[in-house]
Design a protein around this motif. Structure first.
Motif: not given
Length: 218
Positions: A96, A135, A139, A142, A147-148, A150, A154, A190, A211
């Motif tokens: 982070r 990641d 996460s 969460d 999940p986030r 990249s 996506r 993820k 999403d």
């Protein structure tokens, strides 16, 4: 005649000569759009290298030189160089901090060559890239939320969820089929950590719609 694509000029900084050699070799084998123009074992050696500034630096986070990584990142940023950090460990706090200080990517050294090349390409475009292992560490807690992913993940999820076979996804994104499969594996992993099962193509499509990665009618 189409103009040749400009190669991404990459510098590697790692204090393990063996890793430097292996990385240089790996990248040469998997990515003809990336040119390793410098491979050095210390931070000062990078700054005085005749090829510096480069486009992207793959920087070992664990250099034992006492110089804070935030200082290195701001120095690179000031010269317009984009940075992907590499480490043997994945402490979420450290990750982070590094991302907040301006690193565009963060990889663990166990990552496969194709993914390292993808992280370098993403950084050269100003996009972030975090290895799935990290990641997941970031996460934790969460669960339940999406999940986030990249930017490239996506894109893969949208194409594959939209009904394209892996071969076509790879072709459209100019990546190898193996790399496309690695992306799908990362995406599923993820979501799995977030408590969401997208093991089948149908489930993945449904989730991509939910999403906002894929839109109805696509």
């Amino acid at each position: 005649m189409p103009t040749a694509q400009k190669k991404i000029r990459l510098a590697l900084v790692d204090d393990h000569k063996m890793i430097l050699g292996a990385l240089t070799e790996w990248i040469r084998n998997v990515a003809d759009d990336i040119q390793v123009v410098a491979a050095v074992s210390t931070w000062p050696a990078l700054l005085i290298h005749p090829e510096f500034p480069v486009d992207v630096v793959l920087l070992d986070l664990d250099l034992k030189d006492g110089i804070p990584v935030s200082l290195k990142l701001s120095a690179l940023k000031a010269t317009g160089v984009r940075t992907v950090l590499m480490s043997t460990y994945s402490d979420p706090g450290v990750v982070r901090e590094a991302l907040a200080a301006g690193a565009l990517g963060y990889l663990v050294k166990s990552e496969e060559a194709g993914m390292i090349a993808e992280a370098i390409r993403a950084a050269s475009k100003g996009e972030s890239f975090i290895s799935s292992e990290l990641d997941l560490a970031l996460s934790e807690g969460d669960v339940g939320g999406a999940p986030r992913l990249s930017a490239q993940e996506r894109r893969v999820m949208a194409l594959y969820g939209g009904g394209e076979p892996v071969k076509s996804v790879a072709y459209q994104l100019s990546i190898s089929e193996e790399t496309a499969k690695s992306y799908l594996k990362r995406i599923r992993e993820k979501y799995r950590i977030a408590g969401i099962d997208v093991g089948t193509k149908v489930a993945l499509r449904k989730r991509a719609l939910q999403d906002g990665i894929l839109h109805h009618g696509e």
